[in-house]
Design a protein around this motif. Structure first.
Motif, PDB file in Angstrom:
ATOM      1  N   GLU A  17       0.845  -1.201   0.000  1.00 52.31           N
ATOM      2  CA  GLU A  17       0.000   0.000   0.000  1.00 52.31           C
ATOM      3  C   GLU A  17       0.883   1.255   0.000  1.00 52.31           C
ATOM      4  OE1 GLU A  17      -3.105   2.622  -0.209  1.00 52.31           O
ATOM      5  OE2 GLU A  17      -3.010   0.516  -0.760  1.00 52.31           O
ATOM      6  N   ARG A  18       1.986   1.223   0.710  1.00 53.89           N
ATOM      7  CA  ARG A  18       2.919   2.360   0.686  1.00 53.89           C
ATOM      8  C   ARG A  18       3.467   2.552  -0.724  1.00 53.89           C
ATOM      9  NH1 ARG A  18       7.888   3.820   4.761  1.00 53.89           N
ATOM     10  NH2 ARG A  18       9.183   4.936   3.254  1.00 53.89           N
ATOM     11  N   VAL A  19       3.778   1.460  -1.394  1.00 54.36           N
ATOM     12  CA  VAL A  19       4.263   1.534  -2.780  1.00 54.36           C
ATOM     13  C   VAL A  19       3.220   2.210  -3.662  1.00 54.36           C
ATOM     14  CG1 VAL A  19       4.821   0.139  -4.814  1.00 54.36           C
ATOM     15  CG2 VAL A  19       5.831  -0.430  -2.585  1.00 54.36           C
ATOM     16  N   ARG A  20       1.973   1.785  -3.533  1.00 60.39           N
ATOM     17  CA  ARG A  20       0.885   2.363  -4.326  1.00 60.39           C
ATOM     18  C   ARG A  20       0.750   3.861  -4.042  1.00 60.39           C
ATOM     19  NH1 ARG A  20      -4.345   3.476  -4.822  1.00 60.39           N
ATOM     20  NH2 ARG A  20      -4.948   3.293  -2.657  1.00 60.39           N
ATOM     21  N   GLN A  21       0.789   4.223  -2.771  1.00 67.40           N
ATOM     22  CA  GLN A  21       0.663   5.629  -2.396  1.00 67.40           C
ATOM     23  C   GLN A  21       1.856   6.457  -2.888  1.00 67.40           C
ATOM     24  OE1 GLN A  21      -1.976   7.163  -1.141  1.00 67.40           O
ATOM     25  NE2 GLN A  21      -3.079   5.227  -1.168  1.00 67.40           N
ATOM     26  N   THR A  22       3.040   5.883  -2.853  1.00 67.55           N
ATOM     27  CA  THR A  22       4.233   6.576  -3.356  1.00 67.55           C
ATOM     28  C   THR A  22       4.099   6.843  -4.848  1.00 67.55           C
ATOM     29  OG1 THR A  22       5.645   5.605  -1.656  1.00 67.55           O
ATOM     30  CG2 THR A  22       6.748   6.407  -3.644  1.00 67.55           C
ATOM     31  N   ALA A  23       3.671   5.845  -5.601  1.00 65.35           N
ATOM     32  CA  ALA A  23       3.492   6.024  -7.044  1.00 65.35           C
ATOM     33  C   ALA A  23       2.418   7.066  -7.329  1.00 65.35           C
ATOM     34  CB  ALA A  23       3.152   4.699  -7.701  1.00 65.35           C
ATOM     35  N   LEU A  24       1.311   7.015  -6.596  1.00 61.53           N
ATOM     36  CA  LEU A  24       0.250   8.011  -6.784  1.00 61.53           C
ATOM     37  C   LEU A  24       0.759   9.418  -6.478  1.00 61.53           C
ATOM     38  CD1 LEU A  24      -2.829   6.139  -5.274  1.00 61.53           C
ATOM     39  CD2 LEU A  24      -2.545   6.864  -7.667  1.00 61.53           C
ATOM     40  N   PHE A  25       1.547   9.550  -5.423  1.00 58.94           N
ATOM     41  CA  PHE A  25       2.105  10.852  -5.047  1.00 58.94           C
ATOM     42  C   PHE A  25       2.990  11.385  -6.168  1.00 58.94           C
ATOM     43  CE2 PHE A  25       4.897  13.883  -3.067  1.00 58.94           C
ATOM     44  CZ  PHE A  25       4.089  14.543  -2.146  1.00 58.94           C
ATOM     45  N   ALA A  26       3.858  10.528  -6.704  1.00 62.57           N
ATOM     46  CA  ALA A  26       4.758  10.950  -7.782  1.00 62.57           C
ATOM     47  C   ALA A  26       3.969  11.345  -9.023  1.00 62.57           C
ATOM     48  CB  ALA A  26       5.750   9.836  -8.103  1.00 62.57           C
ATOM     49  N   LEU A  27       2.960  10.571  -9.369  1.00 61.51           N
ATOM     50  CA  LEU A  27       2.136  10.896 -10.537  1.00 61.51           C
ATOM     51  C   LEU A  27       1.441  12.241 -10.353  1.00 61.51           C
ATOM     52  CD1 LEU A  27       0.637   7.358 -11.147  1.00 61.51           C
ATOM     53  CD2 LEU A  27       2.199   8.566 -12.697  1.00 61.51           C
ATOM     54  N   ALA A  28       0.901  12.471  -9.167  1.00 63.44           N
ATOM     55  CA  ALA A  28       0.230  13.747  -8.886  1.00 63.44           C
ATOM     56  C   ALA A  28       1.230  14.902  -8.930  1.00 63.44           C
ATOM     57  CB  ALA A  28      -0.469  13.688  -7.528  1.00 63.44           C
ATOM     58  N   ALA A  29       2.430  14.685  -8.402  1.00 60.51           N
ATOM     59  CA  ALA A  29       3.455  15.733  -8.406  1.00 60.51           C
ATOM     60  C   ALA A  29       3.849  16.119  -9.824  1.00 60.51           C
ATOM     61  CB  ALA A  29       4.685  15.267  -7.625  1.00 60.51           C
ATOM     62  N   LEU A  30       3.700  15.180 -10.748  1.00 63.19           N
ATOM     63  CA  LEU A  30       4.036  15.426 -12.154  1.00 63.19           C
ATOM     64  C   LEU A  30       2.828  15.889 -12.964  1.00 63.19           C
ATOM     65  CD1 LEU A  30       6.331  12.306 -12.632  1.00 63.19           C
ATOM     66  CD2 LEU A  30       7.063  14.710 -12.498  1.00 63.19           C
ATOM     67  N   ASP A  31       1.710  16.117 -12.270  1.00 65.31           N
ATOM     68  CA  ASP A  31       0.466  16.550 -12.928  1.00 65.31           C
ATOM     69  C   ASP A  31       0.018  15.595 -14.031  1.00 65.31           C
ATOM     70  OD1 ASP A  31       0.078  18.848 -11.347  1.00 65.31           O
ATOM     71  OD2 ASP A  31       1.501  19.977 -12.591  1.00 65.31           O
ATOM     72  N   VAL A  32       0.168  14.311 -13.783  1.00 65.43           N
ATOM     73  CA  VAL A  32      -0.278  13.303 -14.735  1.00 65.43           C
ATOM     74  C   VAL A  32      -1.805  13.232 -14.676  1.00 65.43           C
ATOM     75  CG1 VAL A  32      -0.195  10.836 -15.259  1.00 65.43           C
ATOM     76  CG2 VAL A  32       1.874  12.024 -14.570  1.00 65.43           C
ATOM     77  N   PRO A  33      -2.463  13.223 -15.823  1.00 60.65           N
ATOM     78  CA  PRO A  33      -3.934  13.174 -15.836  1.00 60.65           C
ATOM     79  C   PRO A  33      -4.494  11.924 -15.159  1.00 60.65           C
ATOM     80  CG  PRO A  33      -3.102  13.846 -17.971  1.00 60.65           C
ATOM     81  CD  PRO A  33      -1.915  13.410 -17.155  1.00 60.65           C
ATOM     82  N   GLU A  34      -5.713  12.055 -14.677  1.00 56.92           N
ATOM     83  CA  GLU A  34      -6.394  10.976 -13.956  1.00 56.92           C
ATOM     84  C   GLU A  34      -6.500   9.689 -14.772  1.00 56.92           C
ATOM     85  OE1 GLU A  34      -7.669  10.459 -10.799  1.00 56.92           O
ATOM     86  OE2 GLU A  34      -6.519  12.260 -10.334  1.00 56.92           O
ATOM     87  N   ALA A  35      -6.495   9.777 -16.096  1.00 54.11           N
ATOM     88  CA  ALA A  35      -6.661   8.595 -16.946  1.00 54.11           C
ATOM     89  C   ALA A  35      -5.430   7.690 -16.957  1.00 54.11           C
ATOM     90  CB  ALA A  35      -6.988   9.025 -18.378  1.00 54.11           C
ATOM     91  N   ALA A  36      -4.356   8.111 -16.298  1.00 53.62           N
ATOM     92  CA  ALA A  36      -3.112   7.340 -16.329  1.00 53.62           C
ATOM     93  C   ALA A  36      -3.174   6.117 -15.431  1.00 53.62           C
ATOM     94  CB  ALA A  36      -1.938   8.212 -15.903  1.00 53.62           C
ATOM     95  N   GLU A  37      -2.536   5.073 -15.894  1.00 57.47           N
ATOM     96  CA  GLU A  37      -2.405   3.845 -15.108  1.00 57.47           C
ATOM     97  C   GLU A  37      -0.954   3.389 -15.171  1.00 57.47           C
ATOM     98  OE1 GLU A  37      -5.414   0.499 -14.890  1.00 57.47           O
ATOM     99  OE2 GLU A  37      -3.910  -0.333 -16.262  1.00 57.47           O
ATOM    100  N   VAL A  38      -0.445   2.975 -14.027  1.00 59.33           N
ATOM    101  CA  VAL A  38       0.934   2.497 -13.897  1.00 59.33           C
ATOM    102  C   VAL A  38       0.906   1.188 -13.129  1.00 59.33           C
ATOM    103  CG1 VAL A  38       3.145   2.968 -12.747  1.00 59.33           C
ATOM    104  CG2 VAL A  38       1.958   4.805 -13.937  1.00 59.33           C
ATOM    105  N   SER A  39       1.781   0.276 -13.505  1.00 55.94           N
ATOM    106  CA  SER A  39       1.946  -0.924 -12.689  1.00 55.94           C
ATOM    107  C   SER A  39       3.340  -0.907 -12.072  1.00 55.94           C
ATOM    108  CB  SER A  39       1.739  -2.198 -13.511  1.00 55.94           C
ATOM    109  OG  SER A  39       2.864  -2.463 -14.310  1.00 55.94           O
TER     110      SER A  39
END
Length: 153
Positions: A17-39
């Motif tokens: 869950e920390r990994v997921r939250q870290t990735a979400l934080f980084a994506l948000a910091a980069l202003d990646v649109p909501e439609a993005a998905e990362v594994s």
């Protein structure tokens, strides 16, 4: 944004869950649109050796690899409900553990760094050329600093 996390190795060492939250934080910091998905996937050294040799032509395991799926130059989807598969980040937790021990830092902090590093690569950042590293490395440090601050708040 959606982050899919899978672990085929060392699950007991990780906080998925920390990994997921870290990735979400980084994506948000980069202003990646909501439609993005990362594994984000965690594999053993043997699998990482295979991937590193196959895709980079390099011997031995590495800590993190990033594989872009939908090309950033193609733009994000505009239709409601479409998913932009930004790509896959693959991490070797055993390599991360060795690096954390060598650097004298916490294992989960090292994993945070690798997740952010991988997400940056998926967003077109690189560090091979010094001029590119001058952009990517401070950005990575800034995201990690803000991540730490958000966890302390």
């Amino acid at each position: 944004m959606n982050v899919l996390v899978s672990c085929s190795h060392a699950e007991g060492m990780l906080d998925l869950e920390r990994v997921r939250q870290t990735a979400l934080f980084a994506l948000a910091a980069l202003d990646v649109p909501e439609a993005a998905e990362v594994s984000v996937s965690f594999v053993d050294d043997g699998e990482m050796v295979s991937l590193n040799e196959e895709y980079r032509g390099k011997q031995g395991p590495t800590d993190v690899l990033s594989f872009e799926c939908d090309n950033l130059d193609d733009g994000f989807p505009v239709a409601e409900g479409d998913v932009f598969e930004l790509g896959d980040v693959v991490i070797a937790p055993d390599v991360a553990a060795r690096q954390a021990a060598d650097a004298g830092c916490e294992f989960l902090d090292e994993v945070d760094m690798l997740v952010v590093h991988g997400v940056l690569h998926l967003n077109g950042y690189d560090h091979i050329e010094p001029s590119d590293a001058e952009v990517m490395e401070p950005l990575q440090d800034d995201i990690l600093r803000r991540l730490r601050e958000s966890r302390e708040a």
